[in-house]
Design an enzyme around this catalytic site. Structure first.
Site, PDB file in Angstrom:
ATOM      1  N   GLU A  91       0.634  -1.446   0.319  1.00  0.00           N
ATOM      2  CA  GLU A  91      -0.212  -0.201   0.233  1.00  0.00           C
ATOM      3  C   GLU A  91       0.961   1.543   0.272  1.00  0.00           C
ATOM      4  O   GLU A  91       0.367   1.722  -0.632  1.00  0.00           O
ATOM      5  CB  GLU A  91      -1.202   0.314   1.015  1.00  0.00           C
ATOM      6  CG  GLU A  91      -1.834  -1.008   1.549  1.00  0.00           C
ATOM      7  CD  GLU A  91      -3.101  -1.056   0.021  1.00  0.00           C
ATOM      8  OE1 GLU A  91      -3.297   0.657  -0.446  1.00  0.00           O
ATOM      9  OE2 GLU A  91      -3.664  -1.950  -0.244  1.00  0.00           O
ATOM     10  N   ASN A 143       0.776   3.566  -2.857  1.00  0.00           N
ATOM     11  CA  ASN A 143       0.330   4.991  -2.955  1.00  0.00           C
ATOM     12  C   ASN A 143       1.875   6.402  -3.609  1.00  0.00           C
ATOM     13  O   ASN A 143       1.778   7.328  -3.818  1.00  0.00           O
ATOM     14  CB  ASN A 143       0.604   5.215  -1.799  1.00  0.00           C
ATOM     15  CG  ASN A 143      -1.066   5.400  -0.868  1.00  0.00           C
ATOM     16  OD1 ASN A 143      -1.808   4.705  -1.496  1.00  0.00           O
ATOM     17  ND2 ASN A 143      -1.456   5.119   0.588  1.00  0.00           N
ATOM     18  N   ARG A 181      -9.486   4.518  -7.526  1.00  0.00           N
ATOM     19  CA  ARG A 181      -8.976   3.918  -6.030  1.00  0.00           C
ATOM     20  C   ARG A 181      -9.554   3.395  -4.946  1.00  0.00           C
ATOM     21  O   ARG A 181     -10.986   4.120  -5.201  1.00  0.00           O
ATOM     22  CB  ARG A 181      -8.067   4.684  -5.707  1.00  0.00           C
ATOM     23  CG  ARG A 181      -7.469   5.532  -7.216  1.00  0.00           C
ATOM     24  CD  ARG A 181      -5.719   3.930  -7.681  1.00  0.00           C
ATOM     25  NE  ARG A 181      -4.898   3.534  -6.657  1.00  0.00           N
ATOM     26  CZ  ARG A 181      -4.689   2.413  -6.869  1.00  0.00           C
ATOM     27  NH1 ARG A 181      -5.329   1.586  -8.021  1.00  0.00           N
ATOM     28  NH2 ARG A 181      -3.832   1.724  -5.792  1.00  0.00           N
TER      29      ARG A 181
END
Length: 162
Positions: A58, A62, A119
């Site tokens: 993650e 990002n 997203r």
């Protein structure tokens, strides 16, 4: 405030790794495997291993998607600094991308600055859920630092007031 309790063996860094890679989506799987290899000597459970790999995934995603706006440039770099304090993992994922103007909003579940990319807005929520502590620092046009901690093993590492 959450504080790291020093390991019974040592309160100092017992291992360290720093890697830098191009901010392209393909390197998310590389980061997952690198962190898995790094913590293997601690004999993590499958759940701990999965938690750490998910949080790293993650954070790197990002950086690539939001920090560098998914440019796919080999010049844009993601840095991953990992340290072990006995049985406590500290990992920091940084970028020098666009930064986050409102960290509080960005950390809200379901918030996304890229809805056109479908997203989910759960990146920070997953990092918080799978790691023991999460710290995010960011400055617009400077970049973002995501620092996470995870105790590998069965004993508690967070001070509790009893």
């Amino acid at each position: 405030m959450i504080e790291i309790i020093e390991s019974k063996e040592t309160g100092r860094v017992t291992n360290e790794m720093r890697i830098e890679f191009a901010a392209i989506s393909d390197n998310e799987s590389f980061a997952r495997m690198a962190i898995a290899s790094f913590i293997t000597p601690l004999n993590p459970t499958l759940e701990e291993l999965s938690d750490v790999k998910t949080a790293i995934s993650e954070a790197v995603t990002n950086a690539v998607i939001h920090g560098y706006e998914n440019r796919g440039s080999l010049e844009d770099k993601v840095r991953m600094n990992c340290r072990l304090f006995g049985d406590v993992l500290e990992v920091e994922v940084t970028d020098r991308g666009v930064g986050i103007s409102d960290i509080k909003a960005a950390m809200e579940p379901l918030y996304t600055s890229k809805p056109e990319l479908e997203r989910s807005g759960m990146g920070f929520a997953f990092m918080e859920a799978f790691m023991d502590n999460l710290e995010v620092q960011s400055e617009p046009d400077v970049g973002t630092s995501v620092k996470m901690y995870k105790k590998i093993g069965s004993s508690a590492w967070i001070d509790s007031e009893e």
